[in-house]
Write a protein that holds these residues in place. Structure first.
Motif, PDB file in Angstrom:
ATOM      1  N   LEU A  46      60.790 -17.538   2.779  1.00 56.87           N
ATOM      2  CA  LEU A  46      61.082 -17.611   4.217  1.00 56.87           C
ATOM      3  C   LEU A  46      61.034 -19.053   4.720  1.00 56.87           C
ATOM      4  N   LEU A  47      60.051 -19.818   4.275  1.00 54.78           N
ATOM      5  CA  LEU A  47      59.953 -21.227   4.686  1.00 54.78           C
ATOM      6  C   LEU A  47      61.152 -22.032   4.184  1.00 54.78           C
ATOM      7  N   MET A  48      61.574 -21.759   2.955  1.00 54.67           N
ATOM      8  CA  MET A  48      62.730 -22.465   2.405  1.00 54.67           C
ATOM      9  C   MET A  48      63.994 -22.098   3.179  1.00 54.67           C
ATOM     10  N   ALA A  49      64.158 -20.822   3.490  1.00 54.36           N
ATOM     11  CA  ALA A  49      65.324 -20.397   4.267  1.00 54.36           C
ATOM     12  C   ALA A  49      65.351 -21.114   5.609  1.00 54.36           C
ATOM     13  N   HIS A  50      64.219 -21.184   6.271  1.00 53.32           N
ATOM     14  CA  HIS A  50      64.136 -21.863   7.568  1.00 53.32           C
ATOM     15  C   HIS A  50      64.491 -23.344   7.436  1.00 53.32           C
ATOM     16  N   ALA A  51      63.937 -24.010   6.434  1.00 52.47           N
ATOM     17  CA  ALA A  51      64.205 -25.442   6.241  1.00 52.47           C
ATOM     18  C   ALA A  51      65.683 -25.694   5.932  1.00 52.47           C
ATOM     19  N   LEU A  52      66.288 -24.864   5.095  1.00 52.25           N
ATOM     20  CA  LEU A  52      67.693 -25.067   4.741  1.00 52.25           C
ATOM     21  C   LEU A  52      68.616 -24.719   5.908  1.00 52.25           C
ATOM     22  N   CYS A  53      68.259 -23.715   6.689  1.00 47.01           N
ATOM     23  CA  CYS A  53      69.080 -23.382   7.867  1.00 47.01           C
ATOM     24  C   CYS A  53      69.067 -24.532   8.868  1.00 47.01           C
ATOM     25  N   LYS A  54      67.956 -25.223   9.005  1.00 38.82           N
ATOM     26  CA  LYS A  54      67.916 -26.400   9.882  1.00 38.82           C
ATOM     27  C   LYS A  54      68.870 -27.472   9.374  1.00 38.82           C
ATOM     28  N   GLU A  55      68.958 -27.641   8.059  1.00 38.69           N
ATOM     29  CA  GLU A  55      69.883 -28.615   7.472  1.00 38.69           C
ATOM     30  C   GLU A  55      71.334 -28.200   7.719  1.00 38.69           C
ATOM     31  N   GLY A 107      70.919 -14.511   0.828  1.00 38.62           N
ATOM     32  CA  GLY A 107      71.322 -13.638   1.921  1.00 38.62           C
ATOM     33  C   GLY A 107      70.981 -14.220   3.281  1.00 38.62           C
ATOM     34  N   ALA A 108      69.797 -14.788   3.412  1.00 39.35           N
ATOM     35  CA  ALA A 108      69.394 -15.410   4.673  1.00 39.35           C
ATOM     36  C   ALA A 108      70.317 -16.578   5.013  1.00 39.35           C
ATOM     37  N   LEU A 109      70.659 -17.386   4.016  1.00 32.99           N
ATOM     38  CA  LEU A 109      71.527 -18.543   4.236  1.00 32.99           C
ATOM     39  C   LEU A 109      72.946 -18.098   4.613  1.00 32.99           C
ATOM     40  N   LEU A 110      73.453 -17.078   3.931  1.00 33.06           N
ATOM     41  CA  LEU A 110      74.786 -16.570   4.268  1.00 33.06           C
ATOM     42  C   LEU A 110      74.824 -15.977   5.675  1.00 33.06           C
ATOM     43  N   PHE A 111      73.765 -15.278   6.040  1.00 29.62           N
ATOM     44  CA  PHE A 111      73.688 -14.721   7.388  1.00 29.62           C
ATOM     45  C   PHE A 111      73.713 -15.833   8.428  1.00 29.62           C
ATOM     46  N   PHE A 112      72.924 -16.878   8.217  1.00 26.87           N
ATOM     47  CA  PHE A 112      72.882 -18.001   9.153  1.00 26.87           C
ATOM     48  C   PHE A 112      74.227 -18.712   9.207  1.00 26.87           C
TER      49      PHE A 112
END
Length: 87
Positions: A42-51, A80-85
């Motif tokens: 979850l932390l990695m998804a959040h950090a990459l979505c910010k990028e 999946g989280a990254l694709l959704f974002f």
């Protein structure tokens, strides 16, 4: 056009950002291995979505089979989280 390419993982992910076809930034994003894998994902998804937020196009590495089914599942959840974002 600003493009981000991701080599995502649950502990250390690679990020490359291109503007008009020129590499302008590259770095790693990491989360400590001592954090449990669900929280770390979850932390990695959040950090990459910010990028990803400042980019026009997102390129995400596909998930490959890992030595552990549990790790493959976490990578699929991260993807999946990254694709959704991205959408």
């Amino acid at each position: 056009m600003r493009i981000i390419a991701l080599d995502q993982a649950t502990a250390v992910s690679g990020v490359a950002i291109f503007e008009d076809g020129v590499l302008v930034e590259h770095k790693i994003v990491s989360e400590p291995n001592k954090i449990d894998i669900n929280t770390r994902t979850l932390l990695m998804a959040h950090a990459l979505c910010k990028e990803m937020a400042s980019c026009d196009v997102v390129v995400i590495e596909d998930v490959q089979a890992q030595g552990s089914v549990a790790v493959t599942i976490q990578l699929a959840r991260l993807q999946g989280a990254l694709l959704f974002f991205a959408h």
